[in-house]
Design a protein around this motif. Structure first.
Motif, PDB file in Angstrom:
ATOM      1  N   GLY A 155       0.796  -1.218   0.000  1.00 60.02           N
ATOM      2  CA  GLY A 155       0.000   0.000   0.000  1.00 60.02           C
ATOM      3  C   GLY A 155       0.831   1.271   0.000  1.00 60.02           C
ATOM      4  O   GLY A 155       2.033   1.269   0.281  1.00 60.02           O
ATOM      5  N   TYR A 156       0.155   2.372  -0.319  1.00 55.46           N
ATOM      6  CA  TYR A 156       0.821   3.664  -0.448  1.00 55.46           C
ATOM      7  C   TYR A 156       1.443   4.126   0.869  1.00 55.46           C
ATOM      8  O   TYR A 156       2.539   4.695   0.876  1.00 55.46           O
ATOM      9  CB  TYR A 156      -0.175   4.708  -0.951  1.00 55.46           C
ATOM     10  N   ALA A 157       0.742   3.925   1.982  1.00 49.18           N
ATOM     11  CA  ALA A 157       1.258   4.401   3.266  1.00 49.18           C
ATOM     12  C   ALA A 157       2.592   3.756   3.606  1.00 49.18           C
ATOM     13  O   ALA A 157       3.515   4.421   4.094  1.00 49.18           O
ATOM     14  CB  ALA A 157       0.245   4.126   4.374  1.00 49.18           C
ATOM     15  N   ALA A 158       2.704   2.451   3.336  1.00 57.06           N
ATOM     16  CA  ALA A 158       3.969   1.758   3.579  1.00 57.06           C
ATOM     17  C   ALA A 158       5.046   2.260   2.628  1.00 57.06           C
ATOM     18  O   ALA A 158       6.198   2.485   3.028  1.00 57.06           O
ATOM     19  CB  ALA A 158       3.790   0.253   3.429  1.00 57.06           C
ATOM     20  N   ALA A 159       4.670   2.453   1.356  1.00 60.67           N
ATOM     21  CA  ALA A 159       5.627   2.964   0.382  1.00 60.67           C
ATOM     22  C   ALA A 159       6.098   4.361   0.762  1.00 60.67           C
ATOM     23  O   ALA A 159       7.274   4.705   0.564  1.00 60.67           O
ATOM     24  CB  ALA A 159       5.006   2.970  -1.010  1.00 60.67           C
ATOM     25  N   ARG A 160       5.196   5.176   1.294  1.00 59.36           N
ATOM     26  CA  ARG A 160       5.554   6.532   1.714  1.00 59.36           C
ATOM     27  C   ARG A 160       6.662   6.514   2.760  1.00 59.36           C
ATOM     28  O   ARG A 160       7.634   7.278   2.678  1.00 59.36           O
ATOM     29  CB  ARG A 160       4.318   7.250   2.249  1.00 59.36           C
ATOM     30  N   ARG A 161       6.539   5.627   3.746  1.00 52.86           N
ATOM     31  CA  ARG A 161       7.563   5.519   4.784  1.00 52.86           C
ATOM     32  C   ARG A 161       8.905   5.116   4.174  1.00 52.86           C
ATOM     33  O   ARG A 161       9.963   5.627   4.558  1.00 52.86           O
ATOM     34  CB  ARG A 161       7.144   4.507   5.847  1.00 52.86           C
ATOM     35  N   VAL A 162       8.861   4.203   3.215  1.00 49.32           N
ATOM     36  CA  VAL A 162      10.095   3.718   2.605  1.00 49.32           C
ATOM     37  C   VAL A 162      10.734   4.804   1.739  1.00 49.32           C
ATOM     38  O   VAL A 162      11.963   4.928   1.699  1.00 49.32           O
ATOM     39  CB  VAL A 162       9.823   2.450   1.775  1.00 49.32           C
ATOM     40  N   ILE A 163       9.919   5.596   1.056  1.00 46.83           N
ATOM     41  CA  ILE A 163      10.455   6.701   0.268  1.00 46.83           C
ATOM     42  C   ILE A 163      11.202   7.678   1.169  1.00 46.83           C
ATOM     43  O   ILE A 163      12.289   8.166   0.827  1.00 46.83           O
ATOM     44  CB  ILE A 163       9.334   7.412  -0.505  1.00 46.83           C
ATOM     45  N   TRP A 164      10.640   7.955   2.337  1.00 45.91           N
ATOM     46  CA  TRP A 164      11.322   8.836   3.288  1.00 45.91           C
ATOM     47  C   TRP A 164      12.606   8.197   3.819  1.00 45.91           C
ATOM     48  O   TRP A 164      13.618   8.884   4.012  1.00 45.91           O
ATOM     49  CB  TRP A 164      10.386   9.181   4.452  1.00 45.91           C
ATOM     50  N   VAL A 165      12.568   6.885   4.045  1.00 42.90           N
ATOM     51  CA  VAL A 165      13.794   6.179   4.459  1.00 42.90           C
ATOM     52  C   VAL A 165      14.861   6.304   3.379  1.00 42.90           C
ATOM     53  O   VAL A 165      16.034   6.576   3.666  1.00 42.90           O
ATOM     54  CB  VAL A 165      13.492   4.691   4.749  1.00 42.90           C
ATOM     55  N   GLY A 166      14.455   6.122   2.123  1.00 42.11           N
ATOM     56  CA  GLY A 166      15.396   6.267   1.022  1.00 42.11           C
ATOM     57  C   GLY A 166      15.954   7.677   0.923  1.00 42.11           C
ATOM     58  O   GLY A 166      17.151   7.870   0.666  1.00 42.11           O
ATOM     59  N   PHE A 167      15.098   8.678   1.150  1.00 45.77           N
ATOM     60  CA  PHE A 167      15.537  10.070   1.121  1.00 45.77           C
ATOM     61  C   PHE A 167      16.575  10.330   2.206  1.00 45.77           C
ATOM     62  O   PHE A 167      17.612  10.969   1.955  1.00 45.77           O
ATOM     63  CB  PHE A 167      14.334  10.990   1.306  1.00 45.77           C
ATOM     64  N   ALA A 168      16.311   9.830   3.408  1.00 43.76           N
ATOM     65  CA  ALA A 168      17.266  10.000   4.503  1.00 43.76           C
ATOM     66  C   ALA A 168      18.577   9.288   4.205  1.00 43.76           C
ATOM     67  O   ALA A 168      19.664   9.807   4.500  1.00 43.76           O
ATOM     68  CB  ALA A 168      16.654   9.476   5.807  1.00 43.76           C
ATOM     69  N   ALA A 169      18.494   8.099   3.616  1.00 38.32           N
ATOM     70  CA  ALA A 169      19.705   7.347   3.280  1.00 38.32           C
ATOM     71  C   ALA A 169      20.530   8.091   2.232  1.00 38.32           C
ATOM     72  O   ALA A 169      21.767   8.159   2.321  1.00 38.32           O
ATOM     73  CB  ALA A 169      19.333   5.953   2.773  1.00 38.32           C
ATOM     74  N   LEU A 170      19.855   8.657   1.213  1.00 34.10           N
ATOM     75  CA  LEU A 170      20.562   9.435   0.195  1.00 34.10           C
ATOM     76  C   LEU A 170      21.223  10.665   0.798  1.00 34.10           C
ATOM     77  O   LEU A 170      22.363  11.002   0.455  1.00 34.10           O
ATOM     78  CB  LEU A 170      19.595   9.857  -0.905  1.00 34.10           C
ATOM     79  N   LEU A 171      20.511  11.343   1.687  1.00 34.15           N
ATOM     80  CA  LEU A 171      21.052  12.534   2.331  1.00 34.15           C
ATOM     81  C   LEU A 171      22.285  12.189   3.154  1.00 34.15           C
ATOM     82  O   LEU A 171      23.308  12.885   3.101  1.00 34.15           O
ATOM     83  CB  LEU A 171      19.982  13.180   3.208  1.00 34.15           C
ATOM     84  N   PHE A 172      22.202  11.101   3.906  1.00 35.84           N
ATOM     85  CA  PHE A 172      23.343  10.668   4.723  1.00 35.84           C
ATOM     86  C   PHE A 172      24.527  10.284   3.835  1.00 35.84           C
ATOM     87  O   PHE A 172      25.671  10.666   4.103  1.00 35.84           O
ATOM     88  CB  PHE A 172      22.939   9.481   5.594  1.00 35.84           C
ATOM     89  N   ALA A 173      24.272   9.524   2.775  1.00 40.65           N
ATOM     90  CA  ALA A 173      25.340   9.100   1.872  1.00 40.65           C
ATOM     91  C   ALA A 173      26.005  10.302   1.207  1.00 40.65           C
ATOM     92  O   ALA A 173      27.242  10.351   1.073  1.00 40.65           O
ATOM     93  CB  ALA A 173      24.783   8.153   0.807  1.00 40.65           C
ATOM     94  N   ALA A 174      25.205  11.280   0.789  1.00 36.70           N
ATOM     95  CA  ALA A 174      25.762  12.476   0.158  1.00 36.70           C
ATOM     96  C   ALA A 174      26.617  13.262   1.144  1.00 36.70           C
ATOM     97  O   ALA A 174      27.699  13.773   0.786  1.00 36.70           O
ATOM     98  CB  ALA A 174      24.636  13.354  -0.377  1.00 36.70           C
ATOM     99  N   ALA A 175      26.147  13.361   2.394  1.00 37.54           N
ATOM    100  CA  ALA A 175      26.913  14.082   3.413  1.00 37.54           C
ATOM    101  C   ALA A 175      28.229  13.377   3.720  1.00 37.54           C
ATOM    102  O   ALA A 175      29.280  14.014   3.845  1.00 37.54           O
ATOM    103  CB  ALA A 175      26.080  14.220   4.687  1.00 37.54           C
TER     104      ALA A 175
END
Length: 229
Positions: free
Chosen positions: A64-84
């Motif tokens: 479902g979308y709600a679960a995907a939404r959480r994962v998208i935010w996890v991916g965003f945080a992971a990308l931000l951390f990796a870039a930093a």
């Protein structure tokens, strides 16, 4: 979700592919001879970034979308951390006898514009992909999975491409505008094409997860805001 046996594995795969496509792929430019198109040059990330959309489709279709939404935010945080971490590692002074600083900067030293463009494009494209797939599932009554996986990818990749290239390169003088448009269209077509080729794999993963997880979410009363809890 507490009883989901494989949700965490899908999340891990999604984040791993996402980070690899943003850190490893962009530094390598390749040229391949493609049918009709001829010789085309593009970043190696094009070859495996669409895999993250496969996992995004699986997450939305099954959980479902709600679960995907959480994962998208996890991916965003992971990308931000990796870039930093990449920026910090590049900025650290190299040892006097270590001769590879220039090569390291070439591979991992992305400019702030490219990092920002990548983050914004991923965030918007991923949410558009999940939203379109969830809505198409309702409209179709769960039939014709291939239509919504490819349709949502077209929408998501269109947003991703339309945001990334102008934000990253427009006005910099690095790539002429006409060439920039050509590269953007080529990469968009390739990403959607790879997703289409991977459709049979998506079918197998989706059907296997629905069978073992005993879940098949329809987002009838879902809040589709990216910022909802």
């Amino acid at each position: 979700m507490r009883n989901a046996r494989y949700f965490d594995l899908v999340v891990a795969a999604f984040v791993a592919v996402l980070i690899c496509s943003n850190l490893i792929g962009p530094a390598k430019v390749v040229t391949l001879h493609l049918p009709v198109l001829g010789d085309q040059s593009f970043s190696a990330a094009v070859l495996f970034f669409p895999i993250s959309y496969v996992f995004g489709d699986v997450l939305t279709e099954v959980y479902g979308y709600a679960a995907a939404r959480r994962v998208i935010w996890v991916g965003f945080a992971a990308l931000l951390f990796a870039a930093a971490m990449a920026a910090l590692t590049v900025a650290l002074p190299p040892a006097a006898d270590w001769p590879h600083q220039a090569a390291y900067v070439t591979v991992f030293g992305s400019t702030w514009r490219i990092v920002a463009a990548s983050m914004i494009a991923y965030f918007c494209g991923a949410f558009v992909n999940a939203f379109v797939l969830a809505k198409m599932k309702l409209w179709s009554g769960g039939r014709h999975l291939w239509q919504r996986t490819i349709g949502s990818t077209i929408a998501g990749q269109a947003v991703d491409t339309a945001l990334f290239f102008p934000i990253a390169f427009l006005g910099t003088g690095l790539i002429p505008p006409d060439l920039l448009l050509t590269i953007a269209i080529t990469e968009f077509v390739m990403k959607v094409g790879i997703e289409a080729v991977l459709t049979p794999l998506t079918y197998r993963i989706v059907h296997a997860l629905k069978r073992v997880e005993h879940v098949d979410v329809y987002d009838r009363n879902t809040n589709f805001s990216p910022f909802a809890r």
